[in-house]
Design a protein around this motif. Structure first.
Motif, PDB file in Angstrom:
ATOM      1  N   VAL A  13      17.253 -31.162 -12.281  1.00 56.92           N
ATOM      2  CA  VAL A  13      16.454 -31.517 -11.109  1.00 56.92           C
ATOM      3  C   VAL A  13      15.588 -30.307 -10.774  1.00 56.92           C
ATOM      4  CG1 VAL A  13      16.483 -32.284  -8.703  1.00 56.92           C
ATOM      5  CG2 VAL A  13      18.296 -33.024 -10.278  1.00 56.92           C
ATOM      6  N   THR A  14      14.300 -30.441 -10.952  1.00 56.17           N
ATOM      7  CA  THR A  14      13.366 -29.339 -10.713  1.00 56.17           C
ATOM      8  C   THR A  14      12.758 -29.445  -9.322  1.00 56.17           C
ATOM      9  OG1 THR A  14      11.459 -30.537 -11.570  1.00 56.17           O
ATOM     10  CG2 THR A  14      12.821 -29.356 -13.175  1.00 56.17           C
ATOM     11  N   THR A  15      11.921 -28.460  -8.981  1.00 55.14           N
ATOM     12  CA  THR A  15      11.277 -28.466  -7.665  1.00 55.14           C
ATOM     13  C   THR A  15      10.309 -29.633  -7.505  1.00 55.14           C
ATOM     14  OG1 THR A  15       9.622 -26.917  -8.524  1.00 55.14           O
ATOM     15  CG2 THR A  15      11.492 -25.980  -7.332  1.00 55.14           C
ATOM     16  N   ASP A  16       9.928 -30.283  -8.606  1.00 56.52           N
ATOM     17  CA  ASP A  16       9.079 -31.470  -8.497  1.00 56.52           C
ATOM     18  C   ASP A  16       9.792 -32.596  -7.755  1.00 56.52           C
ATOM     19  OD1 ASP A  16       7.112 -30.189  -9.922  1.00 56.52           O
ATOM     20  OD2 ASP A  16       7.700 -31.044 -11.850  1.00 56.52           O
ATOM     21  N   TYR A  17      11.142 -32.505  -7.716  1.00 56.49           N
ATOM     22  CA  TYR A  17      11.942 -33.562  -7.081  1.00 56.49           C
ATOM     23  C   TYR A  17      12.562 -33.067  -5.771  1.00 56.49           C
ATOM     24  CZ  TYR A  17      11.346 -35.841 -11.546  1.00 56.49           C
ATOM     25  OH  TYR A  17      10.798 -36.423 -12.671  1.00 56.49           O
ATOM     26  N   LEU A  18      11.931 -32.064  -5.155  1.00 56.42           N
ATOM     27  CA  LEU A  18      12.457 -31.481  -3.923  1.00 56.42           C
ATOM     28  C   LEU A  18      12.645 -32.534  -2.838  1.00 56.42           C
ATOM     29  CD1 LEU A  18      13.228 -29.007  -2.196  1.00 56.42           C
ATOM     30  CD2 LEU A  18      10.790 -28.690  -1.723  1.00 56.42           C
TER      31      LEU A  18
END
Length: 403
Positions: A13-18
């Motif tokens: 889960v990257t920051t794109d899915y914050l």
């Protein structure tokens, strides 16, 4: 009928899915907008504040197409275990949307997470349990307590003459941070806090309302502090730490100096150290509840670093672990030349059979070997138990953080 898992995949889960990560946790843990506001956040700030979690932690999740439906996060932490600094995996952000529950998604995430912890050389993991039975099945066990207390103003300890002085400082003052670091370095179980840990410590608190009362000894060296706030004639203690007993007495002098301003004092203690024994009028209200759980991630490596007391006789653990196959087996413990500890997979001496949960709580000194045998959590003869009682340090864990 097709298994819903066929439509899902595990990935980081990257920051794109914050935003999705925050939405999932808010839903699962029922964090309301009012609670966010009362914690001092403005609209949109909480999402931004969670960004360091996704940047610095290992976060993995199940995705349905591009929708995050289940997640867990592993914080990079360090803790003091009987004087030895261990890398610790702080497990948090564990949640699944209800329509995806019952398909073993979290079981697979935890299995993947344990392997990730092992790869990171994090030999122990802590977590705050929202369901103690669930995490026990996964190998975690209770290792610390949270005591709360309430005193009337008339029950405050009598002032005693003490050298030194107290200063009221900001909660992030350098002397506050350094005092905690010294305290944690000599306190079993405590978090050796980095900036992410401090951020999590205050995440659900309104920092602007908190004050640090720091006590300096006669040499002007800080030896303890109390983190507190006053509201509605109540003196609230978030945490009081002290490196010396003089600091404890001096900090209670400081609290008692508010006698004319407050009617009650409410506070927290993160160790089984009842306050009633330390004050004159011990007829006070106290509650105790389990706080954090832990699990050994890699038994072999954890034992290699563990500071057993000297004088032990060879023995071996027979460990059962439902989630980590590398822990399921025999671990021989003996002392060789120059008293050096040696861990092997050989069945040396008498056997001590137990599950990973029991091994964890015992080596963390939350419960003693003789008690665990009495309640049938350990299978071992009396000689083996006496040996364990001799070599496992006595100090109970202290842990006041939250994540």
């Amino acid at each position: 009928m097709a298994d819903i898992r066929d439509e899902l995949q595990i990935r980081p889960v990257t920051t794109d899915y914050l935003e999705q990560f925050n939405d999932l946790l808010s839903y699962v843990f029922q964090v309301t907008a009012k609670e966010v506001e009362e914690s001092g956040y403005e609209e949109g700030e909480l999402e931004l504040d969670k960004r360091p979690v996704l940047e610095k932690a290992d976060v993995i999740g199940w995705f349905h197409d591009d929708e995050l439906v289940s997640s867990l996060a592993i914080y990079p932490c360090r803790v003091n275990i009987h004087g030895v600094p261990y890398k610790m995996a702080g497990l948090t952000g564990v949640g699944t949307y209800p329509e995806y529950s019952g398909h073993g998604l979290m079981h697979d995430l935890i299995t993947r997470g344990l392997q990730k912890m092992r790869d990171n050389r994090q030999w122990i993991s802590y977590l705050y349990p929202y369901s103690i039975p669930f995490y026990r099945k996964k190998g975690w066990e209770i290792i610390s307590d949270h005591l709360t207390f309430e005193l009337k103003d008339t029950q405050l300890p009598k002032q005693v003459n003490m050298p030194g002085h107290v200063e009221r400082l900001e909660i992030d003052d350098e002397d506050v941070i350094n005092t905690y670091n010294r305290f944690a370095a000599q306190t079993h179980g405590a978090m050796l806090r980095n900036q992410l840990n401090w951020d999590e410590y205050w995440r659900w608190e309104n920092e602007e309302e908190r004050i640090a009362g720091v006590w300096y000894d006669e040499n002007d060296v800080p030896q303890g502090y109390v983190l507190y706030w006053i509201a509605n004639e109540v003196f609230h203690i978030k945490e009081m730490i002290y490196i010396t007993q003089e600091a404890r007495k001096a900090l209670w002098n400081f609290v008692a100096a508010h006698f004319s301003m407050v009617e009650r004092v409410r506070g927290n203690i993160y160790k089984d150290e009842p306050l009633h024994f330390l004050i004159d009028d011990g007829d006070i209200k106290q509650t105790i509840k389990p706080y954090f759980m832990a699990r050994i991630v890699d038994v072999f490596e954890f034992l290699r670093q563990y500071p057993f007391e000297e004088g032990g006789k060879p023995f071996h653990f027979v460990v059962h672990d439902p989630m980590a196959s590398w822990n399921d087996g025999v671990f021989g413990v003996q002392w060789v030349e120059n008293g050096e500890l040696e861990i092997s997979h050989d069945p040396l001496g008498p056997a001590v059979e137990l599950d990973i949960q029991t091994l964890t709580t015992m080596l963390m000194s939350y419960r003693r070997p003789s008690y665990l045998r009495k309640i049938e959590r350990i299978k071992a003869d009396s000689k083996a138990i006496r040996n364990l009682e001799t070599i496992i340090p006595m100090e109970e864990p202290y842990f006041s953080d939250y994540f």
